[in-house]
Design a protein around this motif. Sequence first.
Motif, PDB file in Angstrom:
ATOM      1  N   LYS A  75       4.602   5.291  -5.905  1.00 22.70           N
ATOM      2  CA  LYS A  75       4.880   5.239  -7.130  1.00 22.70           C
ATOM      3  C   LYS A  75       3.675   5.897  -8.133  1.00 22.70           C
ATOM      4  CE  LYS A  75       8.561   2.675  -7.064  1.00 22.70           C
ATOM      5  NZ  LYS A  75       9.703   3.326  -8.126  1.00 22.70           N
ATOM      6  N   LEU A  76       2.441   5.687  -7.695  1.00 24.35           N
ATOM      7  CA  LEU A  76       1.335   6.142  -8.503  1.00 24.35           C
ATOM      8  C   LEU A  76       0.893   7.888  -8.086  1.00 24.35           C
ATOM      9  CD1 LEU A  76      -0.896   3.297  -8.279  1.00 24.35           C
ATOM     10  CD2 LEU A  76       0.627   4.024 -10.264  1.00 24.35           C
ATOM     11  N   GLU A  77       1.647   8.250  -6.870  1.00 22.11           N
ATOM     12  CA  GLU A  77       1.623   9.650  -6.458  1.00 22.11           C
ATOM     13  C   GLU A  77       0.247  10.022  -6.027  1.00 22.11           C
ATOM     14  OE1 GLU A  77       3.783  12.177  -9.468  1.00 22.11           O
ATOM     15  OE2 GLU A  77       5.506  11.282  -9.100  1.00 22.11           O
ATOM     16  N   ARG A  78      -0.392   9.087  -5.552  1.00 20.36           N
ATOM     17  CA  ARG A  78      -1.959   9.525  -5.002  1.00 20.36           C
ATOM     18  C   ARG A  78      -2.294   8.423  -3.896  1.00 20.36           C
ATOM     19  NH1 ARG A  78      -6.535   9.149  -9.189  1.00 20.36           N
ATOM     20  NH2 ARG A  78      -4.836  10.617 -10.420  1.00 20.36           N
ATOM     21  N   PRO A  79      -2.718   8.710  -2.767  1.00 20.28           N
ATOM     22  CA  PRO A  79      -3.463   7.679  -1.622  1.00 20.28           C
ATOM     23  C   PRO A  79      -4.292   6.923  -2.327  1.00 20.28           C
ATOM     24  CG  PRO A  79      -4.437   9.872  -1.750  1.00 20.28           C
ATOM     25  CD  PRO A  79      -3.529  10.299  -2.624  1.00 20.28           C
ATOM     26  N   GLY A  80      -4.266   5.614  -1.689  1.00 15.83           N
ATOM     27  CA  GLY A  80      -5.045   4.529  -1.897  1.00 15.83           C
ATOM     28  C   GLY A  80      -6.185   4.419  -0.882  1.00 15.83           C
ATOM     29  N   ARG A  81      -7.041   3.633  -1.221  1.00 13.10           N
ATOM     30  CA  ARG A  81      -8.127   3.539  -0.355  1.00 13.10           C
ATOM     31  C   ARG A  81      -7.759   2.571   0.803  1.00 13.10           C
ATOM     32  NH1 ARG A  81     -10.595   2.514  -5.443  1.00 13.10           N
ATOM     33  NH2 ARG A  81     -11.330   0.443  -4.736  1.00 13.10           N
ATOM     34  N   ALA A  82      -8.326   2.752   2.044  1.00 14.43           N
ATOM     35  CA  ALA A  82      -7.885   1.890   3.123  1.00 14.43           C
ATOM     36  C   ALA A  82      -8.950   0.470   2.985  1.00 14.43           C
ATOM     37  CB  ALA A  82      -8.084   2.518   4.478  1.00 14.43           C
ATOM     38  N   PRO A  83      -8.268  -0.605   2.829  1.00 13.59           N
ATOM     39  CA  PRO A  83      -8.981  -1.722   2.545  1.00 13.59           C
ATOM     40  C   PRO A  83      -9.244  -2.471   3.992  1.00 13.59           C
ATOM     41  CG  PRO A  83      -6.854  -1.970   1.968  1.00 13.59           C
ATOM     42  CD  PRO A  83      -6.808  -0.709   2.254  1.00 13.59           C
ATOM     43  N   ALA A  84     -10.310  -3.568   3.801  1.00 10.42           N
ATOM     44  CA  ALA A  84     -10.486  -4.687   4.746  1.00 10.42           C
ATOM     45  C   ALA A  84      -9.760  -5.892   3.996  1.00 10.42           C
ATOM     46  CB  ALA A  84     -11.603  -4.787   5.010  1.00 10.42           C
ATOM     47  N   ILE A  85      -8.983  -6.464   4.613  1.00  9.26           N
ATOM     48  CA  ILE A  85      -8.454  -7.829   3.936  1.00  9.26           C
ATOM     49  C   ILE A  85      -8.684  -8.952   4.555  1.00  9.26           C
ATOM     50  CG2 ILE A  85      -6.446  -9.110   2.990  1.00  9.26           C
ATOM     51  CD1 ILE A  85      -4.830  -6.245   2.982  1.00  9.26           C
ATOM     52  N   LEU A 111       0.796  -1.058  -0.116  1.00  6.44           N
ATOM     53  CA  LEU A 111      -0.008   0.084  -0.046  1.00  6.44           C
ATOM     54  C   LEU A 111       0.697   1.235  -0.120  1.00  6.44           C
ATOM     55  CD1 LEU A 111      -2.654  -1.024   2.490  1.00  6.44           C
ATOM     56  CD2 LEU A 111      -2.934  -0.927   0.145  1.00  6.44           C
ATOM     57  N   GLY A 112       2.058   1.061   0.933  1.00  6.22           N
ATOM     58  CA  GLY A 112       2.904   2.283   0.701  1.00  6.22           C
ATOM     59  C   GLY A 112       3.592   2.675  -0.520  1.00  6.22           C
ATOM     60  N   TYR A 113       4.022   1.494  -1.049  1.00  6.49           N
ATOM     61  CA  TYR A 113       4.795   1.382  -2.411  1.00  6.49           C
ATOM     62  C   TYR A 113       4.081   1.851  -3.452  1.00  6.49           C
ATOM     63  CZ  TYR A 113       7.350  -0.337  -6.205  1.00  6.49           C
ATOM     64  OH  TYR A 113       7.987  -0.727  -7.435  1.00  6.49           O
ATOM     65  N   TYR A 114       2.615   1.488  -3.616  1.00  5.58           N
ATOM     66  CA  TYR A 114       1.895   2.006  -4.662  1.00  5.58           C
ATOM     67  C   TYR A 114       1.451   3.616  -4.709  1.00  5.58           C
ATOM     68  CZ  TYR A 114       1.405  -2.867  -6.258  1.00  5.58           C
ATOM     69  OH  TYR A 114       1.763  -3.996  -6.769  1.00  5.58           O
ATOM     70  N   ASP A 137       8.151   5.205 -16.696  1.00  4.08           N
ATOM     71  CA  ASP A 137       8.379   3.918 -16.837  1.00  4.08           C
ATOM     72  C   ASP A 137       6.713   3.392 -16.491  1.00  4.08           C
ATOM     73  OD1 ASP A 137       7.330   4.428 -14.235  1.00  4.08           O
ATOM     74  OD2 ASP A 137       9.130   3.578 -12.996  1.00  4.08           O
ATOM     75  N   VAL A 138       6.449   1.982 -16.272  1.00  3.20           N
ATOM     76  CA  VAL A 138       5.007   1.611 -16.163  1.00  3.20           C
ATOM     77  C   VAL A 138       4.226   2.261 -15.256  1.00  3.20           C
ATOM     78  CG1 VAL A 138       5.296  -0.073 -14.594  1.00  3.20           C
ATOM     79  CG2 VAL A 138       3.491  -0.362 -16.277  1.00  3.20           C
ATOM     80  N   PHE A 139       4.798   2.809 -14.025  1.00  2.46           N
ATOM     81  CA  PHE A 139       3.971   3.630 -13.204  1.00  2.46           C
ATOM     82  C   PHE A 139       3.666   5.141 -13.726  1.00  2.46           C
ATOM     83  CE2 PHE A 139       6.123   0.380 -10.460  1.00  2.46           C
ATOM     84  CZ  PHE A 139       4.918  -0.298  -9.891  1.00  2.46           C
ATOM     85  N   SER A 140       4.532   5.681 -14.363  1.00  2.00           N
ATOM     86  CA  SER A 140       4.227   6.900 -15.168  1.00  2.00           C
ATOM     87  C   SER A 140       3.006   6.594 -16.035  1.00  2.00           C
ATOM     88  CB  SER A 140       5.557   7.308 -16.005  1.00  2.00           C
ATOM     89  OG  SER A 140       6.448   7.314 -15.370  1.00  2.00           O
ATOM     90  N   ILE A 141       3.101   5.484 -16.877  1.00  2.00           N
ATOM     91  CA  ILE A 141       1.761   5.342 -17.587  1.00  2.00           C
ATOM     92  C   ILE A 141       0.732   5.317 -16.832  1.00  2.00           C
ATOM     93  CG2 ILE A 141       0.632   3.720 -19.145  1.00  2.00           C
ATOM     94  CD1 ILE A 141       3.701   3.047 -19.933  1.00  2.00           C
ATOM     95  N   TRP A 142       0.799   4.544 -15.557  1.00  2.00           N
ATOM     96  CA  TRP A 142      -0.476   4.382 -14.962  1.00  2.00           C
ATOM     97  C   TRP A 142      -0.907   5.670 -14.250  1.00  2.00           C
ATOM     98  CZ3 TRP A 142      -4.417   1.184 -14.879  1.00  2.00           C
ATOM     99  CH2 TRP A 142      -4.275  -0.111 -15.768  1.00  2.00           C
ATOM    100  N   ARG A 143       0.111   6.513 -13.873  1.00  2.00           N
ATOM    101  CA  ARG A 143      -0.239   7.832 -13.533  1.00  2.00           C
ATOM    102  C   ARG A 143      -1.092   8.606 -14.369  1.00  2.00           C
ATOM    103  NH1 ARG A 143       5.061   7.610 -11.269  1.00  2.00           N
ATOM    104  NH2 ARG A 143       5.894   9.078 -12.949  1.00  2.00           N
ATOM    105  N   ASP A 144      -0.632   8.516 -15.500  1.00  3.72           N
ATOM    106  CA  ASP A 144      -1.525   9.224 -16.607  1.00  3.72           C
ATOM    107  C   ASP A 144      -2.795   8.401 -16.898  1.00  3.72           C
ATOM    108  OD1 ASP A 144       0.885  10.627 -17.056  1.00  3.72           O
ATOM    109  OD2 ASP A 144       1.489   9.719 -18.788  1.00  3.72           O
ATOM    110  N   TYR A 146       1.387  -7.202 -13.435  1.00  2.00           N
ATOM    111  CA  TYR A 146       2.873  -6.896 -13.946  1.00  2.00           C
ATOM    112  C   TYR A 146       3.315  -5.734 -12.860  1.00  2.00           C
ATOM    113  CZ  TYR A 146       6.932  -4.954 -16.412  1.00  2.00           C
ATOM    114  OH  TYR A 146       8.165  -4.387 -16.554  1.00  2.00           O
ATOM    115  N   ALA A 147       2.622  -5.004 -12.375  1.00  2.00           N
ATOM    116  CA  ALA A 147       2.878  -3.836 -11.115  1.00  2.00           C
ATOM    117  C   ALA A 147       3.470  -4.788  -9.743  1.00  2.00           C
ATOM    118  CB  ALA A 147       1.734  -3.048 -10.878  1.00  2.00           C
ATOM    119  N   ALA A 148       2.643  -5.888  -9.472  1.00  2.37           N
ATOM    120  CA  ALA A 148       2.953  -6.656  -8.408  1.00  2.37           C
ATOM    121  C   ALA A 148       4.178  -7.387  -8.916  1.00  2.37           C
ATOM    122  CB  ALA A 148       1.881  -7.820  -8.466  1.00  2.37           C
TER     123      ALA A 148
END
Length: 550
Positions: A221-231, A215-218, A375-382, A304-306
């Motif tokens: 890399k994506l320069e945006r906070p993620g959602r807080a999940p329940a796993i 969660l911290g890594y993404y 890189d691939v994370f730049s593409i996903w940010r876009d 691929y991100a994983a």
Amino acid sequence: MTGLDARTTIARAVRLGWAACVVCGLACGPGPVAPPAAAKPEPGPAAPADEPSGVVVTVTPHEGGVRVVYELPAATDRLALVRSDALRRDEWQVVTAGVRLVDDALVSEAPRTSFEVAIAPDKVEVDRKYPSLHRVGRGVALYGPALRVEGVDARVVLRPAAGGVAIPEQGAERGYAWLGPADAVIQGQGFRMVAAESVGPRLVEVVRGEAEVALGYYARKLERPGRAPAILVSLQDTMTGEYRGDASESDVISLRFFDPRWNDPEPGDAGMLAKFVRHEAFHLWNGETAPGTPPWLHEGGAEYAALVAAVDAGALTHEQGIEQVSSHLDRCRTALGARSLAAAELSGPQIYWCGVALQWIADTEARGASQGQRDVFSIWRDLLRRGEAGGYSLADLRAVTGPVVAAILDDQAPERWQRLAEALAPHGATIVDAVDEHGWRTAAVQHLLAQHCKDGEYGFYVEADHVRLDTTGDCGPIGGNPEIVRVAGASIMKAPRDAFDGVRKACAAKNSVTLETRGGAKLRVKCTEPPAQPVRWKVAAAPPLSRAQR
């Protein structure tokens, strides 16, 4: 190898697409075959005018699972539930007298304003279908979209037992929800977690640690906070294979393990677990797609991100990561053939094979063309920025990637694969044909099987000094599972290339091919056309997957 790994098989009806899937199953290669993240039930026809315009669906736990009560603002004798290929209602039982569940509709003998059903945990899982209910510890995980009503806004209300909690507190109709005791919830860094009592403490520790890192890594890399999940983590016996994960729109992720060995993961399992958790975590960012977006875009993106994240964390080496890329690329080549990716209808594991292949190609091109600045994370940010108003699309991908990606999307000629290899070379990737002994052996034996087996699945097992055919169906002279040591005069184990050449020569002349068994018997089988030359793509060199090695 597992039994599935050792068997090379093929189904006549879908020969190329299914063959490699059965070889790998869920026990090897890229990992789980997971359903699309945040999958939305397909809309059906509009509800008739006399159907209710608002429904409250109340869910309460009971000993056998959950009870569900539909409360309607107006009486009706038919309550149509949302239909989708992703949903199952096999374990639903109607509680209300005079009501039946018929073709995904609750049908009553007389109009009524309330319907009640009981849902028990699914006994068997089906690939790419969500279980309506499964147990997680002392609670149950419900798939909320299965409760939706066709053409009507239905609000799902969860009412946990005394001392219990509902996760999420609202919006359960959007994805998974969990009902269970409050003391079973583990608080992690940026997420909550529930683990079944049958899940070993070591597995709980690994999943929790991987989730925190992912969660911290993404987010970085994506320069945006993620959602807080329940796993939700559970050990199930409802499916064969290793594990399966579903990420849903309600921000609840279900990780289900089907082999008890995962309770005490071995050091060699670290890479598989890291990639599994990271795949589902990435869907918290990339799950929202525009209508009509092919599933290989978001599933390939997550896988691929994983893979990159696992290499960055040291759970996989660069070499192991590239080996998985090679496997996906080669299997995608087989699945697509001359078809373009954009036009192909892919299913099952093909979605992951081609999805990962596309992402690696996009990553390699972006990094090479920008001297490492993208890189691939730049593409996903876009992509995520472009999709903020309603989900990203394939058109968005085209807009933020280059000509090599366009080629894999649109090129259809048989020579397209060689052109693709040539286009990637200036960006630091070398792709070679690396057919090994097993490839030659498989090409020879499967060709003869295809010539004679008329129905069902067929294949062969590789033993120490022979191959054992799996020909229980109608396979003519090679039926009955014979054990073969020589094909066309060559040892099928020691000289498979010679065996292939012998089959090719005999078949081109429309002559018979002789198979010799361990017992000395000689089986003469007819052959009317030569086998296709086997090809196995391998990424022999590539830019480092770890961004720390840039």
